[in-house]
Design a protein around this motif. Sequence first.
Motif, short mmCIF file in Angstrom:
data_model
loop_
_atom_site.label_atom_id
_atom_site.label_comp_id
_atom_site.label_asym_id
_atom_site.label_seq_id
_atom_site.Cartn_x
_atom_site.Cartn_y
_atom_site.Cartn_z
N VAL A 35 0.85 -1.19 0.00
CA VAL A 35 0.00 0.00 0.00
C VAL A 35 0.89 1.24 0.00
CG1 VAL A 35 -1.84 1.28 1.15
CG2 VAL A 35 -1.79 -1.22 1.29
N SER B 271 -6.11 -7.40 -1.87
CA SER B 271 -6.46 -6.78 -3.15
C SER B 271 -5.51 -7.27 -4.24
CB SER B 271 -6.35 -5.25 -3.02
OG SER B 271 -6.55 -4.62 -4.26
N CYS C 26 -3.68 0.40 -3.42
CA CYS C 26 -3.24 -0.99 -3.21
C CYS C 26 -2.68 -1.47 -4.54
CB CYS C 26 -4.42 -1.87 -2.78
SG CYS C 26 -5.06 -1.49 -1.13
N SER D 199 -2.34 -6.77 -1.37
CA SER D 199 -2.36 -5.66 -0.42
C SER D 199 -3.63 -5.72 0.43
CB SER D 199 -2.35 -4.32 -1.18
OG SER D 199 -1.43 -4.35 -2.24
N TYR D 200 -3.49 -5.39 1.70
CA TYR D 200 -4.65 -5.43 2.60
C TYR D 200 -4.47 -4.47 3.75
CZ TYR D 200 -1.67 -8.18 5.70
OH TYR D 200 -0.63 -8.58 6.50
N TYR D 201 -5.57 -4.20 4.46
CA TYR D 201 -5.53 -3.40 5.69
C TYR D 201 -5.98 -4.31 6.83
CZ TYR D 201 -5.48 1.04 3.02
OH TYR D 201 -5.17 2.09 2.19
N GLY E 87 -10.02 -6.56 -2.37
CA GLY E 87 -9.95 -5.16 -1.96
C GLY E 87 -11.25 -4.64 -1.37
#
Length: 414
Positions: free
Chosen positions: A219, A368, A274, A279-281, A330
């Motif tokens: 990210v 994502s 992303c 990619s992630y949170y 995502g």
Amino acid sequence: MNMNHEIERTSHSFTMIPAVCTDDRFRRPLLSLRRSIQPQIAMRIFRASIPMLFACTIAALIPIPRAVASHAFLLPSASSTPPTAFAGFGSASSSAKKSKTKGKKKKIAKGGGVGGKKNNANVNNLFTPESRMDHIKRRIASVDASPIAKLALSKSASGALELGIDRNAIVVVDNFLGEEMITSMRAEAESLLPTLVPSQSTRWDEETQSIVPYEKKGVLSTQIEGGTEGYDKSPRLVEYIVTLTSHLSHKLNSILPESYHLAGDEQTNKLAVCLGDGSYYDKHIDNLGGTASVGDRRKLTALLYVQPPNSHEGQPPYPNESVEDDPRGGYFRAYDVPEDGEVTCIAPRGDRLIMFWSDSLVHDVSPSYAPNGDADRRWALTVWMTADRTSGTIRPSDAEVEENHFGSNAVGKG
């Protein structure tokens, strides 16, 4: 467990400079020609000069953007003094007048927001800053924001049940700005990619009993700033942030109790992408500490997906979307929504706006991916609106919520 962690503050403001035609090169020759040469030749030259004079006149009539609420944005000029501040944590000029606009009523979809066909109305003349900002005002005026003021029972600090604003309230608005606007904003966002840096967040470390920073996988992010340089790089992103901060706060304050009121002249923001490699949170609450006067004052999160307008076509509409059915992932996942123990998945559809309470909603972002290349990258522009310094409040941390969702690996700020 102290989760309070003060965010970085920036202060930027914009000044407005008229962009009218003041160059006398198009006027003086016309005045002297009739006096110095024969009438027939003068008339020929005068006719040949009409296009120049017409162009100058049209330039002088182009609408000049006015300051919105307590913000005005910069139009570069050699005679201007570069401004030093913009709407971060800090107010700009308070002398600017609000412009009045009228918006047509739109069909409202279930769950809040603007539903039905994609919004392409009132987007034919988005060539000037003022026309774009007026367009954003109309879109804000058309939004059904009532879900954010939904009431629900919750436990007080003493354990007693009380009726108040639902801590997990969400507003989802589809086709918010229209294809022309969101496409140009995406282009500006992509132009900033070389300036983005690895996005950082913080989490609670059980071993050290402290808040520690960590980088989000895949990210990148940056803060959109004002001033001459900031506006030159991304004028539409700046105009959006300024207009949203002023007009959305006014709209929401009219339907919310005073303790939930928002400041109309302060915000902080983040543009993030992303990259599509998983990619992630992590699961988190944006703001886990602070008060309306000190510390982290973020109260409302307004998240805009800056994706192509036709992204995620074929998926069921909100609130029936499912990340399991979409290889791009995502998805924004809201926990305890609509009921405790449940999870609502929200796709990052292009031109979709999501609003929720920064100090209470537990959420994350699923991994994502970008199977079709850069076009599938998840771009999001987040504007955090702050609690009003006089009447607003920040919800205190809920120990039960933290234990249920984070346990021994409590996540801090988003």
